[in-house]
Design an enzyme around this catalytic site. Structure first.
Site, PDB file in Angstrom:
ATOM      1  CB  THR A   1      -3.598  11.158  13.234  1.00 53.47           C
ATOM      2  OG1 THR A   1      -2.663  10.084  13.232  1.00 53.47           O
ATOM      3  CG2 THR A   1      -5.007  10.587  13.265  1.00 53.47           C
TER       4      THR A   1
ATOM      5  NE  ARG B   1     -12.728  -1.440   5.215  1.00 56.41           N
ATOM      6  CZ  ARG B   1     -13.371  -2.123   4.272  1.00 56.41           C
ATOM      7  NH1 ARG B   1     -13.294  -3.424   4.229  1.00 56.41           N
ATOM      8  NH2 ARG B   1     -14.079  -1.499   3.368  1.00 56.41           N
TER       9      ARG B   1
ATOM     10  CG  PHE C   1      -8.400  -5.547   3.995  1.00 57.12           C
ATOM     11  CD1 PHE C   1      -9.562  -4.861   3.652  1.00 57.12           C
ATOM     12  CD2 PHE C   1      -8.108  -6.725   3.323  1.00 57.12           C
ATOM     13  CE1 PHE C   1     -10.419  -5.349   2.673  1.00 57.12           C
ATOM     14  CE2 PHE C   1      -8.958  -7.220   2.337  1.00 57.12           C
ATOM     15  CZ  PHE C   1     -10.113  -6.528   2.022  1.00 57.12           C
TER      16      PHE C   1
ATOM     17  CB  ALA D   1      -5.704   7.648   6.436  1.00 52.95           C
TER      18      ALA D   1
ATOM     19  CD  GLU E   1      -0.856   2.726   6.811  1.00 49.98           C
ATOM     20  OE1 GLU E   1      -1.999   2.274   6.986  1.00 49.98           O
ATOM     21  OE2 GLU E   1      -0.467   3.798   7.309  1.00 49.98           O
TER      22      GLU E   1
ATOM     23  CG  PHE F   1      -4.655   3.397  11.606  1.00 49.85           C
ATOM     24  CD1 PHE F   1      -3.786   2.616  10.866  1.00 49.85           C
ATOM     25  CD2 PHE F   1      -4.117   4.479  12.294  1.00 49.85           C
ATOM     26  CE1 PHE F   1      -2.431   2.910  10.797  1.00 49.85           C
ATOM     27  CE2 PHE F   1      -2.748   4.784  12.233  1.00 49.85           C
ATOM     28  CZ  PHE F   1      -1.910   3.993  11.470  1.00 49.85           C
TER      29      PHE F   1
ATOM     30  CD  GLU G   1      -9.146   3.549   7.601  1.00 49.68           C
ATOM     31  OE1 GLU G   1      -9.045   4.735   7.274  1.00 49.68           O
ATOM     32  OE2 GLU G   1      -8.427   3.012   8.438  1.00 49.68           O
TER      33      GLU G   1
ATOM     34  NE  ARG H   1      -7.046   7.226  11.962  1.00 49.96           N
ATOM     35  CZ  ARG H   1      -7.733   8.215  11.381  1.00 49.96           C
ATOM     36  NH1 ARG H   1      -8.978   8.454  11.730  1.00 49.96           N
ATOM     37  NH2 ARG H   1      -7.175   8.955  10.462  1.00 49.96           N
TER      38      ARG H   1
ATOM     39  CD  GLN I   1      -2.646  -1.093   2.666  1.00 47.97           C
ATOM     40  OE1 GLN I   1      -2.700  -2.146   3.286  1.00 47.97           O
ATOM     41  NE2 GLN I   1      -3.201   0.016   3.125  1.00 47.97           N
TER      42      GLN I   1
HETATM   43  N1  MTE Z   1     -11.413  -2.445   0.096  1.00 46.21           N
HETATM   44  C1  MTE Z   1     -10.879  -3.500  -0.546  1.00 46.21           C
HETATM   45  N2  MTE Z   1     -11.615  -4.127  -1.471  1.00 46.21           N
HETATM   46  N3  MTE Z   1      -9.618  -3.941  -0.269  1.00 46.21           N
HETATM   47  C2  MTE Z   1      -8.848  -3.342   0.689  1.00 46.21           C
HETATM   48  O1  MTE Z   1      -7.721  -3.760   0.925  1.00 46.21           O
HETATM   49  N4  MTE Z   1      -8.713  -1.556   2.385  1.00 46.21           N
HETATM   50  C3  MTE Z   1      -9.470  -0.677   3.280  1.00 46.21           C
HETATM   51  C4  MTE Z   1     -10.492   0.135   2.490  1.00 46.21           C
HETATM   52  N5  MTE Z   1     -11.250  -0.729   1.640  1.00 46.21           N
HETATM   53  C5  MTE Z   1      -9.399  -2.225   1.397  1.00 46.21           C
HETATM   54  C6  MTE Z   1     -10.700  -1.794   1.037  1.00 46.21           C
HETATM   55  C7  MTE Z   1      -8.632   0.251   4.014  1.00 46.21           C
HETATM   56  S1  MTE Z   1      -7.862  -0.299   5.402  1.00 46.21           S
HETATM   57  C8  MTE Z   1      -8.480   1.550   3.627  1.00 46.21           C
HETATM   58  S2  MTE Z   1      -7.563   2.627   4.520  1.00 46.21           S
HETATM   59  C9  MTE Z   1      -9.096   2.076   2.417  1.00 46.21           C
HETATM   60  O2  MTE Z   1      -9.797   1.071   1.698  1.00 46.21           O
HETATM   61  C10 MTE Z   1      -7.993   2.670   1.549  1.00 46.21           C
HETATM   62  O3  MTE Z   1      -8.421   3.102   0.333  1.00 46.21           O
HETATM   63  P1  MTE Z   1      -9.082   4.554   0.122  1.00 46.21           P
HETATM   64  O4  MTE Z   1      -8.231   5.535   0.847  1.00 46.21           O
HETATM   65  O5  MTE Z   1      -9.047   4.703  -1.335  1.00 46.21           O
HETATM   66  O6  MTE Z   1     -10.450   4.471   0.714  1.00 46.21           O
HETATM   67  N1  LUZ Z   2      -2.255   5.387   8.621  1.00 41.32           N
HETATM   68  C1  LUZ Z   2      -1.518   6.374   9.136  1.00 41.32           C
HETATM   69  C2  LUZ Z   2      -3.568   5.343   8.798  1.00 41.32           C
HETATM   70  O1  LUZ Z   2      -0.308   6.354   8.984  1.00 41.32           O
HETATM   71  N2  LUZ Z   2      -2.120   7.363   9.792  1.00 41.32           N
HETATM   72  C3  LUZ Z   2      -3.440   7.403  10.002  1.00 41.32           C
HETATM   73  O2  LUZ Z   2      -3.945   8.318  10.615  1.00 41.32           O
HETATM   74  C4  LUZ Z   2      -4.214   6.350   9.496  1.00 41.32           C
HETATM   75  N3  LUZ Z   2      -5.524   6.309   9.687  1.00 41.32           N
HETATM   76  C5  LUZ Z   2      -6.227   5.296   9.212  1.00 41.32           C
HETATM   77  C6  LUZ Z   2      -5.586   4.299   8.524  1.00 41.32           C
HETATM   78  N4  LUZ Z   2      -4.268   4.331   8.318  1.00 41.32           N
HETATM   79 MO1  MOS Z   3      -6.153   1.357   6.000  1.00 43.61          MO
HETATM   80  S1  MOS Z   3      -5.907   0.634   7.881  1.00 43.61           S
HETATM   81  O1  MOS Z   3      -5.654   2.926   6.399  1.00 43.61           O
HETATM   82  O2  MOS Z   3      -4.834   0.728   5.241  1.00 43.61           O
END
Ligand code: MTE
Ligand code: LUZ
Ligand code: MOS
Length: 818
Positions: free
Chosen positions: A433, A336, A222, A502, A226, A338, A737, A304, A191
């Site tokens: 954050t 997801r 998910f 995030a 990251e 966090f 999330e 968070r 990611q």
């Molecule tokens: N949806 C799918 N299909 N697969 C994923 O890995 N990750 C989730 C969410 N939805 C995820 C998902 C998480 S943890 C985050 S932070 C957001 O997607 C990230 O993507 P966005 O910032 O484009 O919403």
């Molecule tokens: N990652 C991060 C995150 O580095 N900072 C954040 O605040 C955060 N929030 C949600 C998911 N990933």
């Molecule tokens: Mo989502 S926990 O910010 O990858």
């Protein structure tokens, strides 16, 4: 608009790491992970492994040319263990061989002697020993010490949430390819391409401009990728640098489950105080985060949890303290939500504890305390609250009172099946954050044939971000989506990216794309205005053409900022002949681009976006960290089989604050997926480490996730459409999330079902509520009252009426489900 990946996914044509055609001479890695959780390495014997067929070389910390360090926030995580091991599965050596099978066979021949040290898996024990990852943090609002005196009711308790395995379908992995002059291309299932680039740079000593990290898409992240994709990429790159050969390592599922961290388990103590009117006056909470053996992202996750410790409620006096506790588990990481879900579970538990003791419905207390616009969060930001609106709409739309009545009628009529209902409001802050991470860049090229290429730092992992970014470009240029291609994410195209995380990826990268496109559009307009000898203001892009607006004619059908409604519709008819009535002469998009090109006008743009207005002062724990908040309310109804402990989620009914969604299909998918993932965390998914710190739930046979039979029988989603100005892209609020936290309602609904069966049940606020735990709960506290002869008779009748019972629980799953 449909997800642009839909067709290729369906045909199996999408390219994941494992689909990349291998170069000749590619070698394969496999990691030897520590067999014990904590100890001192006395000896490491590689001789037998090195003699295995196909083995090319085995690497250890001694082969690291740069720093043996991959910790991002805190430098406390060696890539390879040196003298100490800190968790089961910690990489000790990397075998590189001519085939995957050869590498794995050789791993089995590595001998290590480790003198074991005491293993800590409990965060409270770690905290008591002073084993902290970072200094504890405390958020304060008002003054709890003096507020307790004004409280009519005070309740205390403890709440525990367990971890969660990410279970992305595509496991972790990387493929490193040597190019000339020390350059390496790394395909990584990450990611965070820039984090991978930095980690490799640190470990290899190569500057970042030598490292092209490329990501086409992930089979899910998910949060698990990251930070924790870095390890495998660094290992492959290290071997690649030494051997000057392509090296690939894609983890087998069990290695992935054992070696990588998960959602942080938390253990928490709470104290809540209410006045006579059930207004919450004071809340104190202490969170013990089980960070695992190294920091990874734990300090950010911890933060968070504090930000979300009061969920959607305004509480005038708050004191929240959080400890990040070092244990001997694999470093836990982003997942997801966090840390938000962990913080929210505790306040919900506190409210339910109060409600149960006071003999009132938890929803009464919840609703009364929802925050309103202008209320202050414990971290100083003022709410622009949609919490009451979402609650109200859910209550009316889904007829909450009628649902409650149905549950009551059902429960009165069944001795061995009980239904439970719970309402879960959610408030989630959007922005990293860490303020500095809220920036993004986009590179847009318009080619001379009229096709468009868009690059950003966004990583597509199933959430549909590429589709949304494409919609942004299509709207900006007023061209058909088919003309636009979103390129694979690459650190050579876009530098210094924040992770795709995030939930802010479409906001940040989408806005950068919009800026780049807007700049190119301005140039194109100037070119054609000059050509026509008119003012550039009079020129307009629409429907794949540029038009001159004719003076005096009315501009009916003018864009009114609702353009995003039509985003992505496909436009038939390439060259536009006759235009709308109010428009005069025109040039097709292709003619326009060609004209600009012949006039030597720049058809490319690189734009930078940084979220305005956000800040946070960690020394005071006050500021305005979030661009905005996402709200929602979910009503969950469950049915519990009180003889067996099995249960089903009948329905989750949601009102979700989507702003002005730019893609309802994708957003619905995100909400449904988030709900199911949240329910899984709260109910069936059970991460189990034994006292030696070994993962017992290390395969899909021992780790249960929601399947098609255990997803809610129905998920109703309605949107709170708001046009309020916000910092989202096209006012379409982030959606990735927040929906996960609707799943928390499932735990409380089950709790209510258990108490309907056995009001004396002794139930810890502890998750997951597996069927086993539900069963224990059903017969706890001396067992259900009223199991008299009459009760037993009814029970037997219910039990014997197995078909009837199953129908109540689940006509759909029926006997086949047993
Ligand atoms: N949806 C799918 N299909 N697969 C994923 O890995 N990750 C989730 C969410 N939805 C995820 C998902 C998480 S943890 C985050 S932070 C957001 O997607 C990230 O993507 P966005 O910032 O484009 O919403
Ligand atoms: N990652 C991060 C995150 O580095 N900072 C954040 O605040 C955060 N929030 C949600 C998911 N990933
Ligand atoms: Mo989502 S926990 O910010 O990858």
């Amino acid at each position: 608009m449909k997800n642009i990946d839909a067709a290729a996914h369906t045909r199996g044509e999408s390219i994941y790491l494992d689909d990349i055609p291998l170069l000749q001479g590619t070698l394969f890695g496999a990691v030897f992970g520590s067999p014990v959780a904590h100890g001192v390495i006395r000896s490491l014997d590689l001789t037998e492994a090195e003699r295995m067929p196909g083995v090319v070389r085995i690497f250890t910390y001694k082969d690291v040319r740069g720093e043996n360090q991959i910790g991002g926030i805190v430098p406390d995580e060696p890539l390879f263990a040196e003298r100490h091991v800190h968790f089961c599965g910690m990489p000790v050596a990397l075998v590189v061989a001519e085939s995957e099978a050869a590498a794995r066979a050789a791993v089995k021949k590595i001998r290590v002697e480790i003198e074991p040290l005491e293993v800590i898996t409990d965060p409270r024990i770690a905290q008591a020993r002073g084993e902290l990852i970072v200094a504890p943090r405390t958020f304060r609002l008002g003054d709890t010490d003096s507020a307790w005196k004004s409280c009519a009711f005070i309740f205390e308790g403890r709440a525990d949430t367990n971890g969660q395995e990410h279970l992305y379908i595509e496991t972790q992995g990387a493929y490193a390819i040597p190019l000339e002059n020390d350059t390496i291309r790394i395909y990584s299932s990450t990611q965070a391409p820039t984090a991978v680039q930095r980690a490799i740079s640190k470990v290899s000593g190569l500057p970042m401009h030598c490292l092209d990290v490329e990501v086409t898409r992930l089979g899910g992240g998910f949060g698990g990728k990251e930070d924790q994709a870095n390890i495998w990429a660094a290992l492959c790159a290290l071997a690649c640098v030494h051997l000057k050969k392509p090296v690939k390592y894609a983890l087998p599922r069990t290695d992935d489950m054992v070696m990588t961290g998960k959602r942080h388990p938390y253990s928490s103590d709470f104290r809540i105080g209410l006045d006579e009117d059930y207004k919450i006056l004071a809340y104190e909470v202490t969170l013990y985060q089980n960070a695992g053996a190294a920091a990874d992202l734990s300090p950010a996750v911890l933060e968070r949890s504090l930000f979300h410790c009061t969920n959607s409620y305004f509480i005038p006096n708050v004191r929240a303290t959080a400890y990040s506790c070092r244990t001997h588990l694999p470093p836990n990481t982003a997942f997801r939500g966090f840390g938000g879900p962990q913080g929210m579970f505790v306040i919900e538990a506190a409210i339910v504890k109060a409600a149960e003791a006071l003999g009132v419905d938890a929803a009464l207390i919840q609703k009364k305390n929802l925050h309103r616009t202008g209320d202050e969060f414990p971290y100083g930001q003022l709410a622009e609250s949609e919490a009451p609106a979402c609650w109200q709409k859910a209550e009316e739309l889904y007829e909450l009172e009628a649902l409650r009545a149905e549950v009551a009628v059902f429960n009165a009529g069944h001795a061995l099946f009980k239904k439970g209902i719970a309402v879960m409001p959610v408030c989630f802050g959007i922005s990293f954050t860490k303020t500095l991470m809220n920036q993004a860049r986009a590179l847009v090229h318009v080619y001379s044939d009229g096709s468009v290429s868009v690059s950003t730092g966004a990583v597509e992992m199933g959430q549909g971000v590429n589709t949304k970014i494409l919609q942004v470009a299509a709207a900006a240029f007023a061209i058909a989506p088919a003309r636009i291609k979103i390129q694979a994410t690459s650190t050579f195209r876009i530098a210094n990216t924040s992770p795709t995380a995030a939930s802010a990826t479409a906001d940040l990268n989408g806005r950068a794309v919009l800026m780049a496109c807007t700049e190119i559009v301005a140039r194109l307009k100037r070119v054609v205005a000059e050509e026509w000898g008119v003012d550039a203001e009079r020129v307009e892009l629409r429907e794949e053409a540029v038009w001159e607006r004719v003076k005096g004619r009315s501009l009916e059908g003018e864009e009114t900022g609702e353009g995003q409604r039509n985003l992505g519709r496909s436009l038939e008819g390439e060259e536009t002949g006759e235009g709308p009535r109010n428009l005069g002469r025109s040039l097709s998009w292709k003619q326009l681009v060609l004209l600009a090109f012949t006039k030597r006008v720049n058809l490319s743009e690189h734009a930078h976006y940084a979220t305005p207005g956000i800040h946070f002062d960690a020394s005071r724990e006050k500021g305005h960290p979030f661009a905005y908040h996402v709200y929602g309310t979910a009503i969950t109804v469950v049915t519990l089989d009180c003889l067996r402990g099995r249960y089903e989620v009948d329905a989750v009914k949601v009102v979700h604050d989507g702003g002005a969604s730019m893609n309802l299909i994708i957003d619905r998918g995100q909400i449904e997926g988030g709900i199911v993932q949240g329910i899984g965390w709260m109910t069936v998914e059970e991460v189990l480490y034994d006292e030696e710190g070994r993962l017992r739930s290390n395969a899909l046979s021992t780790y249960k996730v929601p399947d098609i039979y255990s997803v809610p029988r129905r998920i109703d989603i309605d949107f709170l459409h708001t046009q309020r100005d916000n910092l989202a892209i096209f006012r379409s609020k982030a959606v990735g999330e927040p929906p996960l936290m609707y799943g928390i309602g499932a735990y409380f609904a089950l709790r209510n079902a258990i108490r309907a069966f056995n009001p004396a049940a002794e139930l810890a606020f502890s998750t997951p509520m597996t069927p086993e735990r539900a069963l224990m709960g059903l017969y706890s506290g001396g067992g259900p009252a009223g199991m008299t002869n009459e009760g037993e008779e009814r029970a037997v009748k219910d039990g014997q009426g197995k078909r009837a019972g199953n129908e109540q629980l689940s006509p759909a799953s029926g006997e086949g489900h047993e």
